[in-house]
Write an enzyme that holds these catalytic residues in place. Structure first.
Site, PDB file in Angstrom:
ATOM      1  N   ALA A  96      -0.023   1.908  -5.777  1.00  0.00           N
ATOM      2  CA  ALA A  96      -1.157   1.981  -4.855  1.00  0.00           C
ATOM      3  C   ALA A  96      -1.615   3.418  -4.668  1.00  0.00           C
ATOM      4  CB  ALA A  96      -0.784   1.361  -3.509  1.00  0.00           C
TER       5      ALA A  96
ATOM      6  N   HIS B 132       0.926  -5.698 -23.284  1.00  0.00           N
ATOM      7  CA  HIS B 132      -0.057  -4.712 -23.734  1.00  0.00           C
ATOM      8  C   HIS B 132      -0.398  -4.859 -25.216  1.00  0.00           C
ATOM      9  CE1 HIS B 132       0.451  -3.061 -19.884  1.00  0.00           C
ATOM     10  NE2 HIS B 132       1.351  -2.144 -20.133  1.00  0.00           N
TER      11      HIS B 132
ATOM     12  N   TYR C  86     -11.080   7.286 -36.058  1.00  0.00           N
ATOM     13  CA  TYR C  86     -11.318   8.005 -37.308  1.00  0.00           C
ATOM     14  C   TYR C  86     -10.907   7.161 -38.505  1.00  0.00           C
ATOM     15  CZ  TYR C  86      -6.404   9.568 -36.586  1.00  0.00           C
ATOM     16  OH  TYR C  86      -5.051   9.622 -36.357  1.00  0.00           O
TER      17      TYR C  86
ATOM     18  N   ARG D 118      -3.559   1.063 -36.000  1.00  0.00           N
ATOM     19  CA  ARG D 118      -3.766   1.590 -37.356  1.00  0.00           C
ATOM     20  C   ARG D 118      -4.005   0.425 -38.311  1.00  0.00           C
ATOM     21  NH1 ARG D 118      -2.275   6.851 -38.823  1.00  0.00           N
ATOM     22  NH2 ARG D 118      -1.858   8.151 -36.984  1.00  0.00           N
TER      23      ARG D 118
ATOM     24  N   ALA E 275       0.802  -1.228   0.000  1.00  0.00           N
ATOM     25  CA  ALA E 275       0.000   0.000   0.000  1.00  0.00           C
ATOM     26  C   ALA E 275       0.832   1.275   0.000  1.00  0.00           C
ATOM     27  CB  ALA E 275      -0.927   0.001   1.214  1.00  0.00           C
TER      28      ALA E 275
END
Length: 601
Positions: free
Chosen positions: A127, A350, A493, A456, A122
């Site tokens: 944290a 990721h 977009y 993309r 913590a």
């Protein structure tokens, strides 16, 4: 018939959580397991503290004369008795509702449960900057259960008041300020407590268990442990929590932060060790990028819009680019980063997770297991990454605008002879009918010219294009491109070609743009808010399964070992530049131009 109201928010009654079984002992520690599997369901819709009316009929009995009679419900009758007592006695006697219910034999704790959230580590930055603010945001939005407690656990000596003071400095009421911010912060901090202890001490976790039970007040206990600690002490903390601080009656779940090992072997060893004390269903491997709004929207964009799904294949898509860039260096994290590098830190988790979501086949349902099954199929269909399809780089010192930015090895926590890459580009391929031959290009780096993350999708050229003469020789300028900007300034977009108004025939490239900040007034929640709420709810869709992790590591482990064994020297690039030149040669080999290098409208 009177209509029945049905709550449309997440319920935290005891029926929401499957009971935990105390069966199974390994190494004299309790194996945390569920006595029954969690039922499959679609992802819950979060409508916190909102109710709607429904016209459903209760169970009824049809009489011979056609009349409808409602069967007597003992529990309902008891409630009616209490109501009558309240109406007649409450105002004059001063007796509380709870006392009246108790007098009538009504168990006030029946069907109630509590959730205890323990942040292990913590006192750390994660944290303070992410976990506690995310928990407060959920509380502010009314998304946490009625009975919840937040405990901080770390080696640092600290009182409850000191923890609250530390946490309060990072809390903000940034979402829909409907109520007094200071009041809500005070209410949340009163639910926060601290316990100091070692991560490998069963005695200290037993003391934590005692405090948790005091706050649970005899209700059914459900416990969530967030391991915000270095991976080398994961197992010690899980071992002690499982044997000394697991929930006695409800569920126990553990959120594990990346990195999940350094390669296939260490990842498998970590998974094996965790499963000595936890079941797979209790392990929530968090990748906060999966909680990003635009990553969540990826499957919605594809599967709920007819115009995209038919185009989502090798027939129309020329290449896919997954780009991650930061405009700052390691800045004090050099010691940690040097042990992992940009490939392990960003690409293997990721970007690869986003790739799997992008390329997967349509799942059977939105159930967590169905989605994760399709992601695993994609990962297992991918070619193992080769060294010739990888470019690595490392940023060096550079003076710009009169300001000198230090190089990677100028960081005091980094060895002077370090060859750890701070930049990497790679070309990956999926060998299945949908994506055969389509290059998936990844690029990730630190100390680059801009900060952002985006997907993309570059489509193929129009065959026999009537307007080639108007376009010129650079066909890439006429290529349709779908851009999903994950951060910052979230947007989707589509680049299209259109005629410039006027008497001549001049073509222009324009964007059909969905800018989230313009279209939606509500601020987008942080990824940790969504993932913490899902973990409390038991929704695993955005968390990584063990076989998914194995498949991901199998793609990158061979090239990582080869880079380290050969001690490959990275290509150096100036701080604040677009990265090493080698990345452009890699893309050119597959007839691709990086999409983030052009001027965006």
């Amino acid at each position: 018939m009177a209509s029945l109201s049905s709550a449309q928010y997440r319920s935290y009654s005891s029926n929401s959580f499957p009971p935990a079984s105390s069966n199974g002992h390994r190494h004299n520690h309790r194996l945390l397991s569920f006595s029954s599997p969690i039922p499959r369901r679609s992802p819950p819709v979060v409508l916190c503290l909102q109710q709607s009316q429904g016209n459903s009929r209760p169970n009824v009995v049809l009489m011979e004369d056609g009349a409808v009679a409602t069967p007597v419900n003992p529990a309902q009758k008891k409630e009616e008795t209490v109501k009558k007592l309240e109406d007649g006695l409450l105002s004059s006697s001063g007796i509380s509702t709870e006392e009246l219910k108790e007098a009538a034999g009504f168990d006030v704790k029946e069907n109630e449960s509590s959730v205890s959230i323990t942040v292990v580590g913590a006192s750390g930055d994660l944290a303070k900057k992410k976990i506690f603010p995310a928990l407060f945001a959920l509380y502010y939005e009314g998304c946490l259960p009625k009975h919840f407690t937040v405990f901080g656990y770390a080696r640092s000596k600290m009182t409850d008041a000191e923890l609250r003071d530390m946490v309060s400095k990072t809390l903000t009421c940034r979402i829909d300020q409907r109520e007094n911010c200071g009041e809500k912060i005070d209410q949340f901090l009163k639910r926060c407590f601290y316990h100091s202890g070692q991560y490998d001490s069963q005695e200290h976790f037993a003391a934590l268990d005692k405090k948790l039970k005091e706050h649970e007040g005899g209700r059914e206990s459900n416990r969530l442990f967030y391991l915000s600690i270095p991976p080398n002490i994961f197992i010690d903390a899980v071992k002690c929590a499982s044997s000394s601080a697991s929930a006695a009656s409800g569920w126990t779940r553990v959120i594990v932060e990346k990195p999940f090992g350094r390669d296939s072997e260490s990842s498998a060893a970590l998974t094996k060790a965790l499963k000595q004390y936890l079941t797979e269903d209790q392990i929530f491997r968090i990748d906060h990028y999966l909680g990003k709004e635009l990553v969540e929207n990826l499957s919605v964009l594809r599967f709920s819009n007819l115009i995209f799904e038919p185009l989502w294949s090798r027939q129309y898509i020329r290449n896919v680019q997954l780009i991650f860039s930061e405009d700052f260096g390691t800045e004090g994290r050099g010691g940690y980063f040097d042990n992992y590098g940009i490939i392990r830190d960003i690409m293997q988790n990721h970007l690869l997770q986003i790739l799997a979501l992008f390329a997967m086949e349509t799942p059977v349902s939105l159930d967590a297991e169905d989605i994760r099954n399709e992601k695993v199929k994609v990962l297992r269909s991918m070619r193992t990454l080769r060294l010739e399809d990888v470019v690595i780089g490392q940023y060096k010192s550079h003076t710009r605008g009169g300001v000198t930015h230090p190089g990677y090895t100028d960081d005091k926590t980094v060895p002077k002879d370090s060859v750890t890459p701070t930049f990497a580009a790679a070309a990956l391929f999926i060998d299945n009918p949908r994506w055969d031959g389509v290059p998936f290009l990844m690029k990730a780096g630190k100390a680059l010219h801009s900060k952002g993350a985006e997907i993309r999708v570059q489509f193929r050229h129009v065959p026999g294009n009537l307007y080639n003469r108007n376009i010129g020789t650079d066909l890439d300028q006429a290529t349709n491109e779908l851009v999903i900007r994950v951060q910052p300034d979230e947007a989707i977009y589509l680049k299209i070609n259109n005629k410039v108004p006027g008497l001549g025939m001049r073509l222009d490239r324009s964007n059909l743009n969905l800018l989230y900040s313009t279209r939606y007034s509500k601020e987008i929640p942080d990824a940790y808010e969504r993932l913490l709420l899902d973990a409390i709810e038991g929704e695993r869709r955005l968390f990584i399964r063990s076989d998914e992790l194995d498949a991901a590591w199998s793609l990158f482990t061979p090239v990582l070992k080869e880079l380290e064994e050969k001690r490959t020297i990275p290509e150096y690039y100036p701080y604040g530049s677009r990265g090493p030149v080698g990345a452009h040669y890699l893309a050119a080999r597959y007839k691709v131009r990086w999409g983030d290098l052009g001027i965006e409208q």
